[in-house]
Design a protein around this motif. Sequence first.
Motif, PDB file in Angstrom:
ATOM      1  N   LEU A 132     -44.757  10.846   5.526  1.00 28.94           N
ATOM      2  CA  LEU A 132     -43.360  10.118   5.820  1.00 28.94           C
ATOM      3  C   LEU A 132     -42.496  11.099   4.947  1.00 28.94           C
ATOM      4  O   LEU A 132     -42.767  10.980   3.768  1.00 28.94           O
ATOM      5  N   LEU A 133     -41.449  11.258   5.750  1.00 35.32           N
ATOM      6  CA  LEU A 133     -40.313  12.237   4.946  1.00 35.32           C
ATOM      7  C   LEU A 133     -39.346  11.683   5.893  1.00 35.32           C
ATOM      8  O   LEU A 133     -38.906  12.069   6.834  1.00 35.32           O
ATOM      9  N   ARG A 134     -38.463  10.597   5.257  1.00 37.04           N
ATOM     10  CA  ARG A 134     -37.111  10.446   5.996  1.00 37.04           C
ATOM     11  C   ARG A 134     -36.023  11.157   6.117  1.00 37.04           C
ATOM     12  O   ARG A 134     -36.158  12.016   4.850  1.00 37.04           O
ATOM     13  N   PRO A 158     -32.423  -1.119   5.731  1.00 41.62           N
ATOM     14  CA  PRO A 158     -31.015  -1.173   5.348  1.00 41.62           C
ATOM     15  C   PRO A 158     -30.893  -0.475   3.940  1.00 41.62           C
ATOM     16  O   PRO A 158     -31.928  -0.421   3.002  1.00 41.62           O
ATOM     17  N   TYR A 159     -29.673  -0.007   3.862  1.00 42.45           N
ATOM     18  CA  TYR A 159     -29.464   0.376   2.522  1.00 42.45           C
ATOM     19  C   TYR A 159     -29.012  -0.561   1.820  1.00 42.45           C
ATOM     20  O   TYR A 159     -28.335  -1.636   1.928  1.00 42.45           O
ATOM     21  N   SER A 164     -44.319   8.303  -3.954  1.00 41.96           N
ATOM     22  CA  SER A 164     -43.942   8.618  -5.473  1.00 41.96           C
ATOM     23  C   SER A 164     -42.502   9.439  -5.390  1.00 41.96           C
ATOM     24  O   SER A 164     -41.786   9.725  -4.291  1.00 41.96           O
ATOM     25  N   GLY A 165     -42.084   9.590  -6.468  1.00 42.67           N
ATOM     26  CA  GLY A 165     -40.960  10.392  -6.772  1.00 42.67           C
ATOM     27  C   GLY A 165     -41.330  11.770  -6.368  1.00 42.67           C
ATOM     28  O   GLY A 165     -42.189  12.421  -6.014  1.00 42.67           O
ATOM     29  N   GLY A 167     -42.227  13.359  -0.798  1.00 44.09           N
ATOM     30  CA  GLY A 167     -40.939  14.262  -0.512  1.00 44.09           C
ATOM     31  C   GLY A 167     -41.316  15.532  -0.101  1.00 44.09           C
ATOM     32  O   GLY A 167     -42.567  15.885   0.740  1.00 44.09           O
ATOM     33  N   MET A 169     -31.802   5.185   6.460  1.00 44.87           N
ATOM     34  CA  MET A 169     -31.158   4.115   6.071  1.00 44.87           C
ATOM     35  C   MET A 169     -29.951   3.540   6.752  1.00 44.87           C
ATOM     36  O   MET A 169     -29.179   4.415   7.132  1.00 44.87           O
ATOM     37  N   TYR A 184     -33.577   0.081  -5.312  1.00 43.41           N
ATOM     38  CA  TYR A 184     -32.605  -0.540  -4.942  1.00 43.41           C
ATOM     39  C   TYR A 184     -32.831  -2.137  -5.528  1.00 43.41           C
ATOM     40  O   TYR A 184     -33.894  -2.400  -6.040  1.00 43.41           O
ATOM     41  N   SER A 206     -46.149  10.040   1.017  1.00 45.58           N
ATOM     42  CA  SER A 206     -44.858  10.102   1.042  1.00 45.58           C
ATOM     43  C   SER A 206     -44.188  10.698  -0.374  1.00 45.58           C
ATOM     44  O   SER A 206     -43.929   9.718  -1.325  1.00 45.58           O
TER      45      SER A 206
HETATM   46  N1  SAH Z   1     -39.690  10.802  -3.017  1.00 43.89           N
HETATM   47  C1  SAH Z   1     -40.041  10.604  -1.634  1.00 43.89           C
HETATM   48  C2  SAH Z   1     -40.139   9.136  -1.427  1.00 43.89           C
HETATM   49  C3  SAH Z   1     -38.819   8.615  -1.534  1.00 43.89           C
HETATM   50  S1  SAH Z   1     -38.659   6.706  -1.694  1.00 43.89           S
HETATM   51  C4  SAH Z   1     -39.146  11.356  -0.688  1.00 43.89           C
HETATM   52  O1  SAH Z   1     -38.128  11.702  -0.899  1.00 43.89           O
HETATM   53  O2  SAH Z   1     -39.558  11.050   0.520  1.00 43.89           O
HETATM   54  C5  SAH Z   1     -38.878   6.300  -0.090  1.00 43.89           C
HETATM   55  C6  SAH Z   1     -37.381   5.832   0.458  1.00 43.89           C
HETATM   56  O3  SAH Z   1     -36.816   4.932  -0.060  1.00 43.89           O
HETATM   57  C7  SAH Z   1     -36.418   6.953   0.791  1.00 43.89           C
HETATM   58  O4  SAH Z   1     -36.771   8.113   1.602  1.00 43.89           O
HETATM   59  C8  SAH Z   1     -35.066   6.119   0.937  1.00 43.89           C
HETATM   60  O5  SAH Z   1     -34.704   6.259   2.470  1.00 43.89           O
HETATM   61  C9  SAH Z   1     -35.471   4.766   0.389  1.00 43.89           C
HETATM   62  N2  SAH Z   1     -34.294   4.453  -0.540  1.00 43.89           N
HETATM   63  C10 SAH Z   1     -33.954   4.997  -1.552  1.00 43.89           C
HETATM   64  N3  SAH Z   1     -33.009   4.553  -2.030  1.00 43.89           N
HETATM   65  C11 SAH Z   1     -32.612   3.580  -1.347  1.00 43.89           C
HETATM   66  C12 SAH Z   1     -31.466   2.488  -1.410  1.00 43.89           C
HETATM   67  N4  SAH Z   1     -30.765   2.328  -2.380  1.00 43.89           N
HETATM   68  N5  SAH Z   1     -31.510   1.422  -0.389  1.00 43.89           N
HETATM   69  C13 SAH Z   1     -32.480   1.512   0.537  1.00 43.89           C
HETATM   70  N6  SAH Z   1     -33.360   2.531   0.629  1.00 43.89           N
HETATM   71  C14 SAH Z   1     -33.538   3.322  -0.311  1.00 43.89           C
END
Ligand code: SAH
Length: 342
Positions: A138-140, A213-214, A85-86, A119, A183, A296, A117
């Motif tokens: 999962l927390l990137r 990928p971004y 989620s957000g 945040g 990313m 995206y 996941s």
């Molecule tokens: N709110 C949660 C989930 C975020 S969405 C959190 O903060 O962990 C999951 C992932 O989508 C993010 O961690 C980010 O790496 C990816 N994401 C967001 N925007 C993106 C984009 N424009 N391109 C590729 N990946 C993106």
Amino acid sequence: MLCATGDDEKSLFEKSQEIRAREVGDKVYFRGLIEFSNVCSKDCFYCGIRKSNRNAIRYTLPDVEILDACRFAYENRMGSVVLQSGEISNTAFVNRVDRLIRAIKQLSNNGLGITLSCGEQSAGTYRRWFESGAHRYLLRIETSNESLYKKLHPCDDLHSYSHRIEALNILKKTGYQLGTGVMIGLPFQTVEDLAGDILFFKNLDIDMCGMGPYVEHGDTPLAQYGNLLKTKEKRLALALKMIAVLRIVMPDINIAASTALHSIDPFGREKALTAGANVIMPNLTPSDQKKKYCLYEGKPHLDDDIQAVINEMMKKIESLGFEIGYNQWGDSKHAKKRAAHH
Ligand code: SAH
């Protein structure tokens, strides 16, 4: 290795496949992904569901739809789900996720593993969700280069690099199997940054990784740097090399074939499995809302029948020579070894 082309690139993929086969075998684990809300308090410059994007239509799935999706995952023998989620951290949200975790455990007789996941949250919240039955998170880190991180996020407490690092450490201490990721192909990002990301994962001793990928989103501030981006083909190639290198550096972790790969190449995720990934997260969000969870551009399968998509995906993956880890949580070998040491 990240710059390898031609024969060198081929050898890299041969090596990562060899290590994958030796260390984790040819099993692929499925996690049903449920994007249960796109309401978000953060304002990340790259993300389509950022708070300031007035064009994003906000939604929150009702409990019954979330639980239906979990039941679907269970009946399709996926063995685990990811709730994403957000980022919201008020009491109502925290309580709700807690209730959902318990309900998912109950409807599946503890059969479904749960990855969260959602945040950055407080240590107390992480603990509470863990005690209720979520066991992976999962927390990137998004990028491990602090100065690049600052270019991608507003400069305030809510988006602080050190808080994010701290959140990762708390998650680990709480007992979760820890996943992070980055990313790939961001504006201003160098290949040295990506090499640094791999070392960051190694240092943090993660159990799982999801990186992709971004992909630009027109309604975000980062879209203005479109001219700095590599082509989608190059971003895909770089993402596949990142997966291969990570498999070599951390042979026994779980690596996801991320959804963003699919949005730039119809077979991006299958290519990732061949490069060394061993987890796939089919999207089970009901289609009306799936469209609104728009991080995206180019998100795939927005109107398709989920059952048909899953059947086809399973067939395709088996036809590539992989075995599906039906009905298994699919924890990483790395996490099991870590647990055995303690
Ligand atoms: N709110 C949660 C989930 C975020 S969405 C959190 O903060 O962990 C999951 C992932 O989508 C993010 O961690 C980010 O790496 C990816 N994401 C967001 N925007 C993106 C984009 N424009 N391109 C590729 N990946 C993106």
